[in-house]
Write an enzyme that holds these catalytic residues in place. Structure first.
Site, short mmCIF file in Angstrom:
data_model
loop_
_atom_site.label_atom_id
_atom_site.label_comp_id
_atom_site.label_asym_id
_atom_site.label_seq_id
_atom_site.Cartn_x
_atom_site.Cartn_y
_atom_site.Cartn_z
CB SER A 50 -0.56 40.34 -16.49
OG SER A 50 -1.09 39.05 -16.77
CD GLU A 75 -0.13 36.93 -14.24
OE1 GLU A 75 0.69 36.11 -13.76
OE2 GLU A 75 -0.43 36.95 -15.47
CG ASP A 111 -12.07 32.97 -13.08
OD1 ASP A 111 -11.70 33.16 -14.26
OD2 ASP A 111 -12.82 32.03 -12.74
CB ALA A 112 -11.23 37.28 -16.93
CB ALA A 140 -3.89 32.36 -23.28
CE1 TYR A 225 0.53 31.44 -35.89
CE2 TYR A 225 -0.11 29.17 -35.44
CZ TYR A 225 0.75 30.08 -36.03
OH TYR A 225 1.82 29.64 -36.77
CE1 TYR A 235 -2.60 27.87 -31.16
CE2 TYR A 235 -4.30 28.39 -32.77
CZ TYR A 235 -3.66 28.66 -31.58
OH TYR A 235 -4.08 29.70 -30.81
CB VAL A 271 8.42 32.90 -27.20
CG1 VAL A 271 8.63 31.90 -26.07
CG2 VAL A 271 9.35 32.62 -28.33
P1 NAD Z 1 -0.32 34.66 -22.28
O1 NAD Z 1 -0.29 33.36 -21.54
O2 NAD Z 1 0.96 35.42 -22.38
O3 NAD Z 1 -1.39 35.67 -21.61
C1 NAD Z 1 -2.60 35.25 -21.08
C2 NAD Z 1 -3.22 36.35 -20.24
O4 NAD Z 1 -4.50 35.87 -19.76
C3 NAD Z 1 -2.44 36.75 -18.99
O5 NAD Z 1 -2.56 38.13 -18.77
C4 NAD Z 1 -3.15 36.00 -17.86
O6 NAD Z 1 -3.00 36.58 -16.58
C5 NAD Z 1 -4.58 36.09 -18.36
N1 NAD Z 1 -5.48 35.07 -17.80
C6 NAD Z 1 -5.43 33.73 -17.97
N2 NAD Z 1 -6.46 33.14 -17.33
C7 NAD Z 1 -7.19 34.15 -16.76
C8 NAD Z 1 -8.37 34.21 -15.98
N3 NAD Z 1 -9.05 33.11 -15.65
N4 NAD Z 1 -8.79 35.42 -15.56
C9 NAD Z 1 -8.13 36.57 -15.85
N5 NAD Z 1 -7.01 36.57 -16.63
C10 NAD Z 1 -6.56 35.38 -17.06
O7 NAD Z 1 -0.97 34.35 -23.69
P2 NAD Z 1 -0.81 34.94 -25.17
O8 NAD Z 1 0.01 34.01 -25.96
O9 NAD Z 1 -0.49 36.39 -25.14
O10 NAD Z 1 -2.30 34.74 -25.68
C11 NAD Z 1 -3.27 35.76 -25.73
C12 NAD Z 1 -4.20 35.49 -26.89
O11 NAD Z 1 -3.45 35.58 -28.12
C13 NAD Z 1 -4.81 34.09 -26.87
O12 NAD Z 1 -6.12 34.15 -27.35
C14 NAD Z 1 -3.94 33.33 -27.86
O13 NAD Z 1 -4.60 32.22 -28.44
C15 NAD Z 1 -3.69 34.42 -28.90
N6 NAD Z 1 -2.55 34.19 -29.80
C16 NAD Z 1 -1.35 33.74 -29.33
C17 NAD Z 1 -0.30 33.50 -30.22
C18 NAD Z 1 1.04 33.03 -29.73
O14 NAD Z 1 1.87 32.61 -30.57
N7 NAD Z 1 1.32 33.12 -28.46
C19 NAD Z 1 -0.47 33.74 -31.59
C20 NAD Z 1 -1.70 34.26 -32.04
C21 NAD Z 1 -2.74 34.46 -31.14
#
Ligand code: NAD
Length: 391
Positions: A50, A75, A111-112, A140, A225, A235, A271
């Site tokens: 999402s 969400e 809850d996934a 995340a 990351y 990190y 971000v």
């Molecule tokens: P985000 O917060 O934008 O997205 C998280 C997603 O997980 C959302 O769709 C949320 O609804 C879902 N979610 C959270 N808890 C949940 C649950 N219990 N059940 C079902 N859905 C759930 O996060 P993001 O930054 O896009 O992170 C996604 C992945 O990418 C993570 O593994 C993160 O470590 C990795 N990542 C992030 C970055 C960064 O800079 N943001 C960089 C590299 C890797």
């Protein structure tokens, strides 16, 4: 109601439905402009669909590859007096666009980490698109309930071994001051691995395999990351880094068990709601944006995922590192970028924040996550937080 951003610390507690929709439409337009992804998967499951990288993955699969997508997210729905979370509005906008193109799109909001939700997904797949050829793992979350024991685990963002003192920007007050973060205990490290490590990813793939819902040549990818010297203490070499190391273990275990192709993909810092909660990260990102924009290499989630699909997942010559991970973080880690970021890091103060860094760009991207600051949206207009539920 008139919906203006309500920012509290590193989170915005409301979201704008039309703004979120425009954000999704812009990502779709970007994807279409880039042209189709050759050899794209046709049936895709996106866990964490999402917001952030998961949303961009779903958009790339659907509008770059014509894929049917089943998404899972967590969400909040809107009420008459309170907006939904951004991911809810994003998903609603995604469904409208997918439907308009005749693509199957279904989303399960729950809850996934739970067994019940995995069962729901299995039932839905059996009744709809059947076997999937790509599973994206992009959750995340700060906590996870173990589905077998019911115990709740919380993750922490802490260094390992020794205290970490670093420059930090308070994004509300714009004050820059040293922050001291005490090292994690062994239990905190283990709990963080439990939440953000590979166990749940393995449970998902095991469950799908058990239900015969993985295509023979399926791929699955989980996002990580790595970063460089400036972010390692909080990190890469910290509690979250330990959890991410566990993804490498899980990727090997999954490929051995189920065939197919399970890999970790290393993405750049962007971000998102998840990254803005990490101490030190907002200042690092504001500097990184400045440097990468100057060098013409700036990317957000959709640009990264576009390259992940075309240059790694569906490329005959994917960019892999020696740990067998897909890499799309090479522009961030270029020595010309990191050296410049480190130089600015040493010089930045409250007084020169807007001159030496792209904090304005960081802040604008942060607000866009919640649907604020998008072109063509009338933010002074009376707006209902309710949207037609279409998933
Ligand atoms: P985000 O917060 O934008 O997205 C998280 C997603 O997980 C959302 O769709 C949320 O609804 C879902 N979610 C959270 N808890 C949940 C649950 N219990 N059940 C079902 N859905 C759930 O996060 P993001 O930054 O896009 O992170 C996604 C992945 O990418 C993570 O593994 C993160 O470590 C990795 N990542 C992030 C970055 C960064 O800079 N943001 C960089 C590299 C890797």
């Amino acid at each position: 109601m008139i919906i203006k951003p309500k920012v509290r610390g590193f989170i915005c507690t409301n979201a704008h439905p039309q703004g979120c929709a425009v954000n999704v439409q812009e990502q779709i337009a970007f994807t279409k402009a880039k042209g189709p992804v050759a050899n794209a998967p046709k049936k895709v499951l996106v866990l964490g669909c999402s917001t952030g990288f998961g949303l961009s993955s779903r958009i790339t699969a659907a509008f770059g590859g014509g894929a049917d997508t089943l998404g899972v997210c967590f969400e909040k729905e809107p009420t008459e007096s309170k907006t939904a979370t951004a991911g809810y509005y994003n998903t609603s906008a995604f469904h409208d666009a997918a439907k308009a193109e005749g693509l199957y799109a279904h989303t399960i909001n729950g809850d996934a980490f739970s067994d019940a939700l995995k069962e729901q997904v299995i039932t839905e797949l059996k009744n709809s698109i059947g076997k999937v050829d790509l599973v994206i793992y992009s959750l995340a979350s700060p906590r996870r309930t173990d589905p077998k024991t019911g115990e709740v685990y919380n993750s922490v963002l802490k260094p390992i071994g020794k205290q970490y003192i670093s420059k930090n920007l308070n994004t509300d007050t714009l004050k820059i001051a040293d922050v001291t973060i005490e090292p994690a205990s062994d239990e905190e490290i283990a709990n963080t691995v439990k939440v953000m490590g590979g166990e749940d990813w393995e449970m998902w793939i095991d469950a799908l395999k058990g239900a015969d819902l993985l295509a023979d040549n399926f791929q699955t990818v989980a996002y990580t990351y790595l970063g460089d010297k400036l972010t390692w203490p909080i990190y890469g070499k910290a509690t979250i880094g330990k959890a991410k190391e566990d993804l490498d273990r899980a990727a090997k275990a999954l490929s051995n068990k189920h065939g197919g192709n399970a890999r970790v993909a290393v993405l750049k810092a962007v971000v998102t709601q998840a990254s803005s909660a990490i101490p030190v990260m907002p200042l690092y990102l504001a500097i990184l944006f400045k440097v990468m924009k100057e060098q013409g290499t700036h990317e957000g989630c959709i640009e990264q995922i576009q390259r992940l699909f075309k240059e790694c997942l569906y490329s005959a010559t994917p960019r892999l590192d020696d740990a067998n991970r897909y890499r799309v973080d090479e522009l961030e880690l270029a020595p010309s970028v990191q050296t410049k970021v480190e130089e600015i890091w040493d010089q930045v103060t409250e007084e020169n924040l807007f001159e030496l860094t792209d904090f304005a760009g960081y802040k604008a991207e942060f607000l866009r996550l919640f649907g604020f600051g998008l072109n063509g949206v009338d933010y002074d207009a009376e707006t209902t937080p309710l949207v037609q539920t279409n998933f």
